[in-house]
Design a protein around this motif. Structure first.
Motif, short mmCIF file in Angstrom:
data_model
loop_
_atom_site.label_atom_id
_atom_site.label_comp_id
_atom_site.label_asym_id
_atom_site.label_seq_id
_atom_site.Cartn_x
_atom_site.Cartn_y
_atom_site.Cartn_z
N ILE A 161 27.39 72.26 15.33
CA ILE A 161 27.52 71.18 16.31
C ILE A 161 26.17 70.52 16.58
N MET A 162 25.12 71.33 16.70
CA MET A 162 23.80 70.77 16.97
C MET A 162 23.27 69.98 15.78
N SER A 163 23.66 70.36 14.56
CA SER A 163 23.23 69.57 13.39
C SER A 163 23.82 68.17 13.45
N PHE A 168 22.92 62.49 14.46
CA PHE A 168 23.31 61.24 15.10
C PHE A 168 22.17 60.67 15.94
N TRP A 169 21.46 61.55 16.65
CA TRP A 169 20.35 61.07 17.46
C TRP A 169 19.24 60.48 16.57
N LEU A 637 21.58 69.14 3.54
CA LEU A 637 21.97 69.89 2.34
C LEU A 637 21.46 71.32 2.39
N LEU A 638 20.21 71.51 2.87
CA LEU A 638 19.67 72.86 2.95
C LEU A 638 20.44 73.70 3.97
N LEU A 639 20.85 73.07 5.06
CA LEU A 639 21.64 73.81 6.05
C LEU A 639 22.99 74.21 5.47
N LEU A 654 32.42 71.60 6.96
CA LEU A 654 32.40 70.48 7.89
C LEU A 654 31.09 69.71 7.84
N LEU A 655 30.07 70.31 7.24
CA LEU A 655 28.78 69.62 7.12
C LEU A 655 28.76 68.61 5.99
#
Length: 756
Positions: A161-163, A168-169, A637-639, A654-655
């Protein structure tokens, strides 16, 4: 593996170093004899006068007013006080927009830091995964990272969620900044005073003609195809050899001045020198007589070469600067195809005269593709072989992991002080040393590629440097660091377990990058404001060479923003922040400190020190935006890869939407804003032309433009200039020296016998 104690030692060393640099600067800037080093921009503007011209002898060199030392840090608020519109008028749009890159970092990472510490740090800290796995090497800092969350845990939903929130920010801030910078550029171009580049186009690859010279061919082509707007042109000369002779003569003249000044201070002893290289060996001779004779010899060579360049047709390159009667006419020519053959009569906006890199104008256009191919291959090998020192640096950062395989290092590693310094400070400083010469190498490669303006050279070099940092410093550090760090596990575990070990180890590299940020981003930025090298050079020149006020002004070296090396370095901090904001949030405060300190320091330098050699109107911003988006995609991509090794199969898919949305965002911004940086709207050009005709009806534009694009070494020479087409002339014939009755195969010229 650097521990919390190692990071503390490194932080102490770098904070003390940065503080020492800032205090030294605050004191040195108050001394009158350093005034030209720390405020050269105001001297160049003619606003500031040297304080050494008045007062007692001691006060000419040392500030004796102790009250000023109580406010030795007042330069900090002063650096932030100048409003942006005034900063643009004072330093130019390039400098003002460059500063906004640091401000952009603060806008992105301050909210990210607050959110990460409020949400992710507690989630990671309470994971307890590392303490339960005895086979991994880790430190206390790693407990704050995603590595401390057990595989398959529902805690990964917080990271997912934080990603999304962070992405977006970041995109929102990038969009607003792109919009603001594009608006600033258009406003700057609309309000800037008349400049030669607004009316001038660089024409490359002029086709040969058997009946006309290059100058006549260019004039004929534009008289036919731009009859209502063509004004004048200046062909490009291959004067590189002449420029080298002029530079060599200036160097000899400087040495002669040095020995003359030395002789005037001590007339009883005539200075001597040796005739060998740099005066280090050879026959000992009278220095003044020797350099006087050398200068006379050089003057003869210069005169002969100058006459050859002017008279030899082979010295004229198939290129020219073509000027028009209006900005509208220049915009039409620069932004359209001139011939049915797209490989000839290539036109583009001319850079402003001080932005021209004259040496590369002499490169034949057909060579450029070959040159750039060769440099691309060279860049690949340079990037590949630089992995060797990167691996060495990482071995320093992970010496604890290596001792499991190399026990003979154990006695050295067990010394706490040595261990803390080696692991917490040495890796960062070693990497910085390896990168010192790299910008010079990359700039040389860009010059070989043949770019014709200083701004394009810097942008191209910045692109190479960014790629190099991305591959070697970032990815190389992670890959080689992972191999060293978990070397024992790599040797003893099965191949199926290696991906999981790598996935866990990637966030652990945050400790190495923290040390690098402190060395380069804290102490390095503080050292920038001290200007130690320019300070020493100025006082050496002032002691041995300066004789008049004019000499003293020439001894000043204000420098300029080194975009080619500084912007990619900033991009590394953006990349690290975006990658580790979700993975290891403890790194974010170090990045915020960097952006805050750098913003203040470089704002001060732009106001008081740097003098830009050119003004591109912030043409570099699309590159900045693109690299930031690239860093954001890499972080996503790394995440995804990291979560795939952590048993988060349900959440990691979902990423996938994130990089897709980010690419769409980049395409949208490119279509929305990039044209403002590569084209000049015809509507704006017409508005400026109309206003200029109304306010200056008697402007002699030809006189204003005819000398603007002459090679600097010919500025004092008289040239045969092409005559402008008379606006009152009604004769449609365009004169030509072509003898044939055929029309040009390029479809551009018509023989004079046809009367068209």
């Amino acid at each position: 593996m650097a521990s919390l104690q190692d990071i503390g030692v490194a932080a102490a060393i770098n904070i003390l170093s940065a503080f020492a640099f800032l205090v030294a600067f605050a004191i040195l800037r108050l001394q009158p004899f350093n005034d030209r080093v720390y405020f050269p921009k105001w001297y160049l503007k003619g606003i500031r006068s040297s304080p050494t011209h008045s007062g007692a002898l001691v006060s000419k060199f040392v500030n004796l007013d102790f009250r000023t030392y109580m406010k030795f840090l007042n330069w900090m608020p002063a650096a932030l006080r100048m409003p942006e519109p005034e900063l643009i008028d004072h330093a130019g749009l390039d400098s003002a927009v460059y500063i906004r890159i640091y401000l952009l970092g603060l806008k992105i990472f301050i909210p990210l830091t607050v959110l990460a510490f409020a949400v992710l740090v507690p989630v990671n800290w309470t994971g307890n995964m590392l303490e339960n796995n005895k086979d991994l090497t880790f430190s206390d800092i790693d407990k704050l990272s995603i590595s401390n969350v057990a595989s398959g845990s529902k805690r990964f939903w917080a990271h997912l969620i934080m990603s999304y929130v962070f992405s977006f920010w970041t995109c929102y801030v990038l969009y607003k900044e792109y919009k603001n910078v594009a608006s600033m550029r258009l406003h700057f171009l609309a309000s800037v005073n008349r400049r030669p580049d607004q009316f001038t186009v660089l024409v490359r690859n002029v086709p040969p003609d058997p009946d006309e010279s290059v100058s006549e061919h260019v004039e004929h082509f534009f008289c036919v195809n731009h009859p209502d707007h063509y004004l004048t042109h200046q062909v490009v000369y291959n004067a590189n050899k002449l420029a080298k002779l002029v530079t060599k003569k200036k160097s000899l003249q400087n040495r002669l001045n040095y020995y003359q000044n030395k002789y005037e201070r001590n007339p009883t002893k005539k200075p001597t020198t040796k005739t060998g290289f740099w005066g280090l060996w050879g026959t000992t001779v009278d220095a003044i007589d020797f350099y006087t004779a050398e200068i006379e010899k050089m003057c003869k060579e210069e005169t002969a070469e100058r006459e050859r360049v002017i008279s030899d047709p082979k010295a004229i390159m198939p290129a020219a600067f073509v000027s028009f009667k209006s900005r509208w006419g220049a915009a039409v020519c620069a932004q359209t195809q001139q011939s049915s053959n797209p490989t000839v009569w290539l036109t583009d906006w001319a850079s402003e005269p001080r932005d021209i890199y004259w040496t590369n104008l002499a490169i034949p256009y057909v060579e450029l593709t070959i040159r750039r191919l060769i440099m691309a291959v060279a860049l690949f090998f340079l990037t590949f072989f630089f992995m060797i020192p990167i691996a060495f640096v990482q071995s320093l950062a992970n010496i604890v992991g290596i001792e499991k395989v190399f026990p003979f290092l154990k006695s050295l590693i067990e010394m706490k002080v040595v261990k803390s310094v080696i692991q917490g400070f040495l890796p960062g400083i070693a990497l910085k040393i390896f990168l010192i010469l790299l910008p010079t190498i990359l700039m040389t490669m860009s010059k070989i590629e043949g770019f014709t303006s200083l701004s394009s050279l810097e942008r191209r070099s910045a692109g190479k440097f960014h790629l190099f940092i991305l591959v070697n410093v970032f990815l190389g550090s992670i890959i080689t660091g992972t191999a060293f760090q978990q070397l024992h596990n790599f040797i003893n575990q099965s191949a199926s377990e290696i991906p999981k070990t790598v996935g866990v180890s990637i966030p652990m590299k945050a400790t190495f990058f923290i040390t690098y940020i402190m060395v380069d981003g804290w102490a390095g930025i503080a050292a920038e404001i001290l200007r130690l090298v320019p300070l020493i050079v100025f006082h050496l020149k002032n002691t041995f060479l300066v004789k008049t006020d004019q000499d003293r002004e020439q001894a000043m070296d204000p420098g300029s923003l080194d975009f080619a090396s500084s912007e990619p370095r900033i991009q590394l901090y953006f990349l690290l922040g975006l990658v580790y904001s979700v993975v290891t949030p403890i790194l974010l405060p170090f990045i915020v400190v960097f952006f805050g300190l750098a913003y203040m320091v470089f704002r001060h330098q732009i106001i008081n020190v740097y003098e830009q050699t050119y003004e591109s109107g912030a043409a570099f911003w699309p590159d900045v935006h693109r690299r930031l988006v690239t860093g954001l995609i890499i972080s996503q991509l790394l995440l995804m890869g990291l979560l795939s090794t952590k048993g988060a199969e349900q959440s990691s898919p979902l990423l996938i939407a994130l990089p897709v949305l980010t690419i769409w965002f980049h395409i949208f911004c490119k279509g929305r804003f990039e044209s403002a940086f590569v084209k000049f709207p015809l509507q704006d050009a017409m508005i400026k032309d109309t206003l200029e005709r109304a306010t200056e009806p008697n402007l002699n534009l030809k006189s204003y433009l005819q000398d603007a694009y002459i090679h600097p070494i010919f500025k004092d020479e008289e040239f045969e200039r092409p005559s402008a087409i008379d606006e009152e002339e009604n004769n449609p014939l365009v004169p030509t020296k072509r003898n044939s009755h055929r029309s040009s195969k390029y479809g551009s010229e018509i023989s004079s016998e046809t009367g068209v």
